[in-house]
Write an enzyme that holds these catalytic residues in place. Structure first.
Site, short mmCIF file in Angstrom:
data_model
loop_
_atom_site.label_atom_id
_atom_site.label_comp_id
_atom_site.label_asym_id
_atom_site.label_seq_id
_atom_site.Cartn_x
_atom_site.Cartn_y
_atom_site.Cartn_z
N ILE A 1 5.84 -3.10 -7.63
CA ILE A 1 4.77 -1.75 -8.12
C ILE A 1 5.47 -0.75 -7.38
O ILE A 1 5.39 -0.98 -5.92
CB ILE A 1 3.34 -2.09 -7.87
CG1 ILE A 1 2.64 -3.12 -8.77
CG2 ILE A 1 2.62 -0.60 -8.12
CD1 ILE A 1 1.22 -3.26 -8.47
N ARG A 2 6.36 0.00 -7.91
CA ARG A 2 7.12 1.27 -6.85
C ARG A 2 7.64 0.42 -5.71
O ARG A 2 7.53 0.84 -4.67
CB ARG A 2 5.92 2.14 -6.45
CG ARG A 2 5.40 3.28 -7.47
CD ARG A 2 4.49 4.21 -7.12
NE ARG A 2 4.91 4.71 -5.67
CZ ARG A 2 3.74 4.92 -4.76
NH1 ARG A 2 2.59 4.45 -4.68
NH2 ARG A 2 4.21 5.56 -3.66
N CYS B 1 6.12 -5.34 0.19
CA CYS B 1 6.22 -3.85 -0.41
C CYS B 1 6.36 -2.95 0.71
O CYS B 1 7.26 -2.74 1.36
CB CYS B 1 5.16 -3.90 -1.65
SG CYS B 1 5.65 -2.52 -2.68
N GLY C 1 0.78 -1.18 -0.01
CA GLY C 1 -0.02 -0.07 0.01
C GLY C 1 0.90 1.35 0.02
O GLY C 1 1.98 1.13 -0.78
N GLU C 2 0.66 2.13 0.94
CA GLU C 2 1.51 3.37 0.88
C GLU C 2 1.99 3.21 2.45
O GLU C 2 1.34 3.71 3.38
CB GLU C 2 0.82 4.63 0.73
CG GLU C 2 1.49 5.76 0.13
CD GLU C 2 2.62 6.22 0.83
OE1 GLU C 2 3.51 6.26 0.38
OE2 GLU C 2 2.34 6.67 2.25
N SER C 3 3.16 3.02 2.53
CA SER C 3 3.93 3.14 3.98
C SER C 3 3.79 4.27 4.89
O SER C 3 3.40 3.98 6.07
CB SER C 3 5.61 2.75 3.73
OG SER C 3 6.17 3.83 3.11
N ARG D 1 13.35 2.92 -0.07
CA ARG D 1 11.92 3.17 -0.60
C ARG D 1 11.82 3.40 -1.80
O ARG D 1 12.64 4.22 -2.27
CB ARG D 1 11.25 4.29 0.35
CG ARG D 1 9.95 4.57 0.26
CD ARG D 1 9.72 5.51 1.49
NE ARG D 1 8.27 5.69 1.76
CZ ARG D 1 7.39 6.71 0.81
NH1 ARG D 1 8.20 7.30 0.12
NH2 ARG D 1 6.41 6.60 0.96
N HIS E 1 4.52 -8.19 -4.82
CA HIS E 1 3.06 -8.45 -4.15
C HIS E 1 2.69 -9.81 -4.78
O HIS E 1 2.04 -9.97 -5.79
CB HIS E 1 2.30 -7.30 -5.11
CG HIS E 1 2.49 -5.84 -4.56
ND1 HIS E 1 1.61 -5.54 -3.38
CD2 HIS E 1 3.15 -5.03 -5.05
CE1 HIS E 1 2.00 -4.20 -3.49
NE2 HIS E 1 3.00 -4.08 -4.14
N GLU F 1 0.28 -11.54 -3.49
CA GLU F 1 -1.11 -11.28 -3.46
C GLU F 1 -1.83 -10.77 -4.89
O GLU F 1 -3.15 -10.99 -4.96
CB GLU F 1 -1.73 -10.46 -2.21
CG GLU F 1 -1.60 -8.76 -2.60
CD GLU F 1 -0.38 -8.36 -2.33
OE1 GLU F 1 0.01 -7.11 -2.49
OE2 GLU F 1 0.92 -9.23 -2.12
#
Length: 189
Positions: A136-137, A80, A48-50, A107, A172, A174
């Site tokens: 992804i990123r 991630c 997600g977004e850390s 990061r 990821h 998942e």
């Protein structure tokens, strides 16, 4: 029955819950409150977004109780952004979150959204079949302590590692149809 929680604050929550539901003897659970921490046998911190996840951990008063449980041996897996949450140090960010795993993470190491990619790897410790990976990123690990086992490198970067009861992956699992890493984590419990 192993009750595996997925941190249910932000990120790829439903995707992890779906994968866990396909593994025999695993009960998936979306964890949101500190009172639920003692009811689970293991925890996945999703991608997600850390920064958002870190802030929500603090807002929901989950940081210290989770840190205590992980340090006491509860298995935890960060994917991630979850890898960043577990890391003791982050090369390009002064923020710290749980700080439980002896890794130094870069990061967004693989760049921005446009630099996202997929690949397939062999990793006998996790599966006898090729494993699809989605980045992804994605972060990657730039340094590990001697007590951390490097499980996988992609482009010479560490993208999966394990330290005792802690597992961290840059990618990821998942977001694929493959259950290999979810099974591997369930076996850690």
């Amino acid at each position: 029955m192993k009750k595996i929680g997925v941190l249910g604050l932000q990120g790829a929550i439903s995707e992890h819950l779906d994968k866990l539901s396909k593994i025999p003897n695993v009960e998936p659970f979306s964890l949101k409150y500190k009172e639920e921490i003692d009811t689970i046998d293991g925890l996945i911190i999703p991608g997600g977004e850390s920064t958002a996840i870190g802030r929500l951990l603090s807002d929901f008063n989950l940081t210290e109780p989770l840190k205590t449980r992980v340090n006491a041996g509860m298995p935890v897996w960060g994917t991630c952004a979850g890898m960043i949450i577990l890391a003791k140090t982050i090369t390009n960010d002064r923020r710290r979150h749980l700080e439980v795993m002896d890794i130094n993470v870069m990061r967004n190491g693989y760049g921005r959204q446009l630099n996202s990619f997929t690949t397939e790897v062999s990793l006998a410790k996790v599966s006898s079949d090729k494993i699809p990976l989605v980045f992804i990123r994605a972060p990657y690990v730039v340094e590990v302590a001697p007590n951390v086992e490097v499980l996988l490198r992609v482009d010479e970067n560490i993208v999966a590692c394990r330290q005792d009861n802690m597992l961290a992956t840059s990618f990821h699992p998942e977001l694929t149809e493959d259950l290999s890493f979810h099974r591997y984590f369930a076996e850690m419990i």
